[in-house]
Design an enzyme around this catalytic site. Structure first.
Site, PDB file in Angstrom:
ATOM      1  CD  GLU A 164      -3.068  -1.121   2.108  1.00  0.00           C
ATOM      2  OE1 GLU A 164      -2.909  -0.472   3.150  1.00  0.00           O
ATOM      3  OE2 GLU A 164      -4.121  -1.748   1.860  1.00  0.00           O
ATOM      4  CD  GLU A 321      -4.074  -6.256   2.441  1.00  0.00           C
ATOM      5  OE1 GLU A 321      -4.773  -5.606   3.241  1.00  0.00           O
ATOM      6  OE2 GLU A 321      -2.864  -6.054   2.281  1.00  0.00           O
TER       7      GLU A 321
HETATM    8  C1  GLA Z   1      -4.213  -2.913   4.760  1.00  0.00           C
HETATM    9  C2  GLA Z   1      -2.817  -3.467   4.863  1.00  0.00           C
HETATM   10  C3  GLA Z   1      -2.691  -4.671   5.727  1.00  0.00           C
HETATM   11  C4  GLA Z   1      -3.557  -4.533   6.953  1.00  0.00           C
HETATM   12  C5  GLA Z   1      -4.975  -4.327   6.487  1.00  0.00           C
HETATM   13  C6  GLA Z   1      -6.021  -4.379   7.570  1.00  0.00           C
HETATM   14  O1  GLA Z   1      -4.886  -3.304   3.663  1.00  0.00           O
HETATM   15  O2  GLA Z   1      -2.221  -3.722   3.611  1.00  0.00           O
HETATM   16  O3  GLA Z   1      -1.336  -4.837   6.082  1.00  0.00           O
HETATM   17  O4  GLA Z   1      -3.107  -3.469   7.713  1.00  0.00           O
HETATM   18  O5  GLA Z   1      -5.037  -3.077   5.850  1.00  0.00           O
HETATM   19  O6  GLA Z   1      -6.022  -3.258   8.373  1.00  0.00           O
END
Ligand code: GLA
Length: 694
Positions: A164, A321
């Site tokens: 991210e 995700e």
């Molecule tokens: C994001 C991050 C993960 C985790 C999730 C859930 O998508 O990439 O590492 O922190 O949020 O909070």
């Protein structure tokens, strides 16, 4: 892009191997948090649930390089071998989201600084300035060692660059960032005069004498809108440059594996400019989290899926995700309702994802996200979540043939641009804290409720094959993109432009002479003043419809312009003003909606435009059923998701791949139920979308 049967080709990146044989299923996996006996149990439970891909090593830098320049991949080797033995592929992360504490101690200068020049504290994640050459050196060194080490390992199927990017470190004001920003500005504008003109620095007497005086926007009062917008672009470019440098390092060792980084695409505007990043991804991937208290969260999910498809050129993308249950960052974190996790997973697949991945496999006991849900919850295997996960794993096996299909039937495009959203939040506006995507979401919702599939695409996309193009609050538009909309209409298309579109140009300067500047001539209307409404104000139109939030004072159209006034305001300060207009332009039609219609009125307008343009529904459905079709050249699949607590229905014929049940003419869905029908006969797509970016 289209095959001889009229279906779109599967992907615009045919050379990339998908990481799994079927649809991908799994999640982030952090075995470094657990003893080996737990890891061995994970292997068994992953197999039981049907997991075939995990994202590994996102936060493992300290494991691979415990001290500066000392590398140890023995833990990684053991985990990769175990996963491979159990038939599980790996989406291997470069660990650069997780700066080791020794690096913070040795080089505190890598920390990002806020606009007051204060460095952020070490710890957490992404604690690095995107422009820092020192960080880049250490990051590329570990990436290089890691990629060299794993090259050829059969478990490694794709690369996941960092995590991210920009989620915490997108905007930095340190001295290095300031230098880089000055260089970026000098390359873009070349002279101080050009910069002063572009940003309008004469206002408040801010005129620069030299490009050396430029800083990141960190003054004591409200900032210049042009400067803010360029700073957003610069910040996005710096992170993209970081991504590119990691990718180039990886490709030296594993030239054939797909490389991506996980996006955070929701309503937008995004933290970086994802549509402009998308071409650099071998597979476009997304992390998507719904907001529990939002009663239409499934529609927000659909909007994000339709944006992802817009970024993947119509081809498959990956859900990297999402949550098996509750998140942990909201004020109250409620679990997903019974069946909701499976509904969400099916909805992502319906909109073009070829994977269902989660954060994360096993719920952590400690650390920041110790209460974030996981595929294997704290309660363990004997739990609702794990049972649902196992059911989902079986569903994905049953749906394997869907992998060779793409979403079809999109006859509507919704134009969406991060730059427009950034421009809107840069500087002071008639309504401050406006939310860029509100109008886009409302129109998408009206289409969603009517089972009409829309592609949410950037404004530079090819529009030719859409029957309807929606331009919702596209605050910033370039001359070229506005001209493309005009050409589309003249050639026979229909466009619906809404309030606060085309207001500024690419440097965030107001287009004068009447709103909506860039679209004024096309629409044949000109508005003089905005009249935003407070939360208890409404403007009634002469057909009984209501404006909330926003109204405008439109001049009476020129009688020769051929503008039809479909509704006028009857009360409020704008009483008597045209409110909704329609104009024939060349072979097409241009509509203008000058205010924020409340939901029922907006639905009625959308019904009228759909009827006039001949846009078809994907299927006849009862209220609350989401219906999306995917197809190959020989088969079509109707995804059905019942978002209500009542039984629901759809007219369709075929076999439900999830249950084997055959349906003739009508499908009845249980409350909250899902079905994926292989249709008999395969349904032709009436108007295959063409999403190639120019
Ligand atoms: C994001 C991050 C993960 C985790 C999730 C859930 O998508 O990439 O590492 O922190 O949020 O909070």
């Amino acid at each position: 892009m289209t095959s001889s049967t009229g279906h779109p080709a599967p992907s615009r990146r045919p050379s990339v191997d998908w990481p799994t044989a079927g649809l991908s299923f799994g999640g982030d996996y952090s075995p470094e948090q657990w003893p080996w006996e737990t890891v061995l149990e994970d292997m068994e439970l992953m197999r039981e649930a049907g997991v075939n891909l995990v994202t590994l090593g996102v936060f493992s830098w300290i494991v691979h390089e415990p001290r500066d320049g000392t590398f140890d991949f023995s833990w990684l080797d053991r985990v990769l071998d175990l996963l491979h033995e159990h038939g599980i592929g790996v989406d291997l992360a470069t660990p650069t989201a997780a700066v080791p504490m020794w690096l913070h101690r040795l080089h505190p200068e890598i920390l990002p600084q806020d606009e007051h020049g204060h460095p952020l504290a070490p710890g957490g994640r992404l604690g690095w300035c995107p422009s820092s050459p020192v960080f880049r050196h250490f990051a590329l060194r570990i990436v290089d060692r890691l990629a060299a080490h794993v090259a050829g390992h059969p478990a490694v199927r794709m690369w996941h660059v960092s995590n991210e990017l920009g989620g915490g470190n997108a905007r930095c004001h340190c001295p290095v960032s300031n230098d880089r920003f000055r260089a970026w500005i000098a390359a873009k504008y070349e002279s101080v005069d050009a910069l002063n003109t572009a940003w309008g620095m004469a206002f408040w007497g801010n005129t620069y004498s030299s490009l050396e005086e430029v800083t990141t926007p960190s003054g004591v009062t409200a900032h210049n809108p042009g400067q803010l917008l360029d700073y957003e672009r610069f910040s996005s470019d710096e992170l993209l440059e970081h991504y590119r440098s990691e990718r180039a390092t990886i490709l030296r060792h594993t030239p054939r594996l797909p490389v991506t980084t996980n996006f955070m695409v929701g309503l937008g505007p995004d933290v970086v400019d994802y549509p402009r990043w998308a071409d650099e991804m071998d597979i476009v991937t997304n992390d998507h989290y719904t907001y529990g208290p939002d009663p239409r969260r499934h529609q927000e999910l659909a909007f994000s899926g339709d944006r992802m498809r817009g970024m993947s050129g119509g081809g498959p993308w990956m859900l990297m995700e999402h949550a098996a249950g509750a998140a942990s960052w909201h004020p109250i974190n409620q679990p997903k309702r019974p069946g909701e996790m499976i509904r969400h997973a099916m909805a992502h697949l319906a909109r073009g994802s070829n994977s269902v991945m989660f954060f994360q496999w096993r719920a952590s006991r400690s650390g920041t996200e110790q209460f974030h849900s996981a595929m294997l919850p704290h309660a363990g295997r004997d739990s609702r979540i794990f049972r649902d996960i196992s059911t989902l794993g079986a569903h994905l096996v049953a749906l394997e043939e869907v992998r060779e299909t793409v979403v079809v039937d999109a006859q509507v495009a919704i134009l969406h641009d991060d730059e427009a959203g950034w421009a809107l939040k840069s500087g002071l506006k008639p309504v401050n804290r406006p939310s860029y995507a509100d109008t886009a979401r409302a129109l998408h919702d009206a289409l969603f409720r009517r089972a009409v599939t829309a592609d949410v695409v950037p404004p530079w996309s090819t529009l030719t094959d859409y029957r309807l193009v929606v331009v919702p609050g596209l605050f910033l538009v370039s001359d070229a993109n506005a001209a493309a909309v005009r050409a589309y209409v003249e050639a026979g298309g229909t466009v619906l432009v809404t309030w606060f579109s085309g207001i500024v140009d690419e440097v965030n300067t107001v287009r004068t002479g009447g709103f909506p500047g860039a679209f004024r001539e096309l629409l044949g209307v000109s508005s003089e003043e905005f009249f935003p409404l407070t939360s208890d104000e409404r403007v009634t139109l002469d057909n009984g419809w209501l404006f909330t939030r926003w109204s405008e004072l439109l001049r009476d159209p020129d009688p020769d312009a051929g503008v039809e006034v479909l509704a006028s305001a009857v009360d409020g300060w704008v009483a008597g003003s045209p409110a909704i207009t329609r104009r024939t332009v060349g072979a097409g039609t241009a509509w203008y909606l000058s205010g924020d219609l409340e939901d029922d009125s907006l639905g009625a307008l959308v019904d009228r435009i759909l009827e006039e343009t001949g846009v078809e529904r994907v299927a006849r459905v009862s209220d609350g059923v989401e219906a999306v079709r995917r197809a190959s050249s020989s088969a079509s699949y109707l995804f059905l998701v019942n978002h209500t607590d009542e039984a629901a229905w759809t007219d369709a014929t075929g076999v439900d791949l999830l249950t084997g049940a055959e349906h003739e003419g009508r499908v009845v869905l249980a409350p909250g139920g899902v079905a994926v029908l292989r249709e008999t006969p395969a349904q032709p797509t009436p108007n295959p979308p063409l999403l190639e970016s120019s």
